[in-house]
Design an enzyme around this catalytic site. Structure first.
Site, PDB file in Angstrom:
ATOM      1  N   TRP A 156      54.159   9.991  70.626  1.00  0.00           N
ATOM      2  CA  TRP A 156      55.179   9.991  71.814  1.00  0.00           C
ATOM      3  C   TRP A 156      55.591   8.663  71.984  1.00  0.00           C
ATOM      4  O   TRP A 156      56.445   8.596  72.252  1.00  0.00           O
ATOM      5  CB  TRP A 156      54.939   9.969  73.713  1.00  0.00           C
ATOM      6  CG  TRP A 156      55.517   9.733  74.852  1.00  0.00           C
ATOM      7  CD1 TRP A 156      55.849  10.924  75.767  1.00  0.00           C
ATOM      8  CD2 TRP A 156      55.251   9.333  75.402  1.00  0.00           C
ATOM      9  NE1 TRP A 156      56.866  10.642  76.619  1.00  0.00           N
ATOM     10  CE2 TRP A 156      56.594   9.366  76.566  1.00  0.00           C
ATOM     11  CE3 TRP A 156      53.771   7.174  75.718  1.00  0.00           C
ATOM     12  CZ2 TRP A 156      56.102   8.132  78.138  1.00  0.00           C
ATOM     13  CZ3 TRP A 156      54.274   7.048  76.821  1.00  0.00           C
ATOM     14  CH2 TRP A 156      55.689   6.976  78.206  1.00  0.00           C
ATOM     15  N   HIS A 157      55.004   7.436  71.518  1.00  0.00           N
ATOM     16  CA  HIS A 157      55.628   6.497  71.601  1.00  0.00           C
ATOM     17  C   HIS A 157      56.526   6.147  70.114  1.00  0.00           C
ATOM     18  O   HIS A 157      57.737   5.476  69.837  1.00  0.00           O
ATOM     19  CB  HIS A 157      54.470   5.061  71.336  1.00  0.00           C
ATOM     20  CG  HIS A 157      54.144   4.992  72.517  1.00  0.00           C
ATOM     21  ND1 HIS A 157      52.932   5.495  73.487  1.00  0.00           N
ATOM     22  CD2 HIS A 157      54.125   3.631  73.975  1.00  0.00           C
ATOM     23  CE1 HIS A 157      52.643   5.580  74.831  1.00  0.00           C
ATOM     24  NE2 HIS A 157      53.195   4.364  74.467  1.00  0.00           N
ATOM     25  N   GLY A 158      56.239   6.891  68.733  1.00  0.00           N
ATOM     26  CA  GLY A 158      57.146   7.928  68.129  1.00  0.00           C
ATOM     27  C   GLY A 158      56.001   6.831  66.957  1.00  0.00           C
ATOM     28  O   GLY A 158      54.944   6.336  67.125  1.00  0.00           O
TER      29      GLY A 158
END
Length: 465
Positions: free
Chosen positions: A359-361
């Protein structure tokens, strides 16, 4: 085309023009949310106001393409609910996450954030969680009540929200900029002035102004500390020769101070976001059981600063850091990975952390940090079990102190990866302290499988509790 005054003001506070523009729009969410309280015309007008102001703030902050990026996953999620309710939760989960990952890769948002830039992917992250939770809750509306957990019963949707309601929920008044994430059922009740937001009776919502002021003042203090500390403890120093000359103890101390300095930026952002949601009234979550009862604003809270900095155990961190996202991960990932009749274990914890990392990358630093956080929590649980098995009060206190020191050490060691992002810088920083924050948790987990304290027998009353 930028106004000359914006460039001048951005330079004065040492940020880029895009970041300054974002900050202006972000601060504007507070008055925009305030005026939501007084929109005439009932729920329909309030939904319209929420959607239009959210879209306008997105446009002013990130440009026209930002709203296009939000529309794509929003429409995909709504189409899944409309045409395939039975599987809409799973379908939306993979479609929304897939689109988010594509944007992360295309924009390389982590590099932009490190260099002082900004783009719409941060807001898209929040919108993604809202879209998925809405679809899963609509999916849960098909299940029998006895099959649902308490959270599922509270949040499930029995009927499909209108497209108008759905869009208002996703980008309401700019709350998608930095959260907090909230449930669509809460948004609908708030907009329609139902439940705890009823205008009459004992359950009516209280004045939000004092709590809003507190959150704004907290944001100001956090920004002041960030601006004061960050020049003295830059993240770039981990790859500089001067850092290699530090002693082992000084390197550990520098890791702590650099991560502490960086955290104040997050505290600032989340405090302002909290003020925005509180002043709208949406952050109200009911009344305390005290006498007299006090208003609670837990739905708006995304950070407990003291709780993070003085955490007695790593297990406490998910309930004090990025609180609403942690709640989302617990309800929509962690608990749903547990099979019926089984207890959650390391697999569910690791799976949840992987989802959080993605989700963050897709940066190595994120993936390493969330793997680290999984073993950090597992190691902290071992220390807690040993503490609970101790018979001596002194021994219990020693284990409490040990767990606190362990959390402080491993958290700030691990967080370096989250902040520097690149594999080279992460490994260099970890290696400079001999991977102590990785070795200790693994050793504790292994010892926990060997040294197993005897379980205390509990009475039936305790089991029921």
């Amino acid at each position: 085309m930028e106004l000359p005054e914006i460039s001048t003001m951005a330079s004065a506070i040492g940020v880029s023009v895009p970041v300054f523009r974002f900050l202006l729009c972000f601060v504007a969410t507070i008055p925009v949310s305030f005026f939501h309280r007084f929109v005439p015309g009932g729920p329909t007008a309030r939904h319209l106001y929420a959607a239009v102001t959210g879209a306008v703030l997105s446009y002013l902050s990130f440009g026209f393409s930002s709203n296009l990026h939000f529309i794509v996953p929003m429409l995909l999620g709504y189409a899944a609910m409309l045409f395939n309710r039975k599987h809409c939760g799973v379908v939306t989960f993979f479609l929304a996450f897939g689109y988010l990952i594509g944007c992360h890769v295309y924009y390389m948002s982590g590099d932009a954030w490190k260099e002082g830039g900004i783009d719409a992917t941060g807001a898209l992250m929040v919108v993604t969680l809202k879209i998925i939770s809405c679809a899963i809750n609509y999916n849960d509306g098909l299940l029998k009540e006895e099959e649902l957990s308490a959270a599922q019963k509270k949040n499930r949707l029995l009927k499909l929200p209108s497209l108008f309601e759905y869009v208002g929920y996703c980008i309401c008044c700019g709350t998608h900029f930095a959260g907090p994430v909230y449930e669509i059922k809460a948004y609908l009740d708030w907009t329609e002035r139902k439940g705890i937001w009823q205008s009459k009776g004992r359950g009516s919502s209280p004045s939000p102004y004092w709590e809003t002021l507190r959150a704004i003042l907290q944001a100001g203090v956090c920004m002041g500390l960030y601006l004061y500390l960050i020049p003295n403890y830059p993240l770039s120093r981990f790859t500089e020769p001067v850092y290699q000359e530090y002693s082992f103890g000084k390197r550990l101390f520098y890791q702590y101070m650099s991560c502490l300095s960086a955290r104040w930026k997050y505290y600032f952002i989340w405090s302002l976001a909290e003020a925005s949601v509180i002043i709208s009234g949406l952050g109200f979550s009911g009344w305390s059981d005290s006498n007299p009862p006090k208003p609670l604003w837990d739905s708006a809270k995304n950070i407990d600063i003291v709780g993070v900095e003085l955490a007695k155990s790593s297990v406490q961190l998910p309930v004090v850091w990025n609180i609403q996202v942690s709640t989302w991960l617990r309800h929509y990932v962690y608990e749903r990975l547990v099979k019926k009749g089984q207890k959650p274990g390391f697999f569910q914890l690791l799976g949840t952390q992987i989802v959080s990392a993605v989700w963050h990358g897709l940066y190595p630093g994120y993936l390493i940090f969330f793997f680290q956080s999984a073993i950090m929590i597992a190691g902290s649980r071992v220390l807690y079990r040993w503490q609970q098995a101790s018979q001596s009060a002194v021994t219990k206190q020693l284990f409490t102190l040990l767990n606190f020191a362990y959390t402080l050490l491993v958290l700030n060691y691990s967080a370096v990866g989250f902040l520097v992002l690149s594999l080279h810088e992460t490994i260099a920083a970890y290696g400079s302290v001999y991977y102590v924050g990785t070795v200790i948790p693994i050793v504790l987990v292994l010892l926990g499988n060997v040294i197993k304290p005897a379980r205390k027998t509990r009475s039936k009353t305790q089991k029921d509790e």
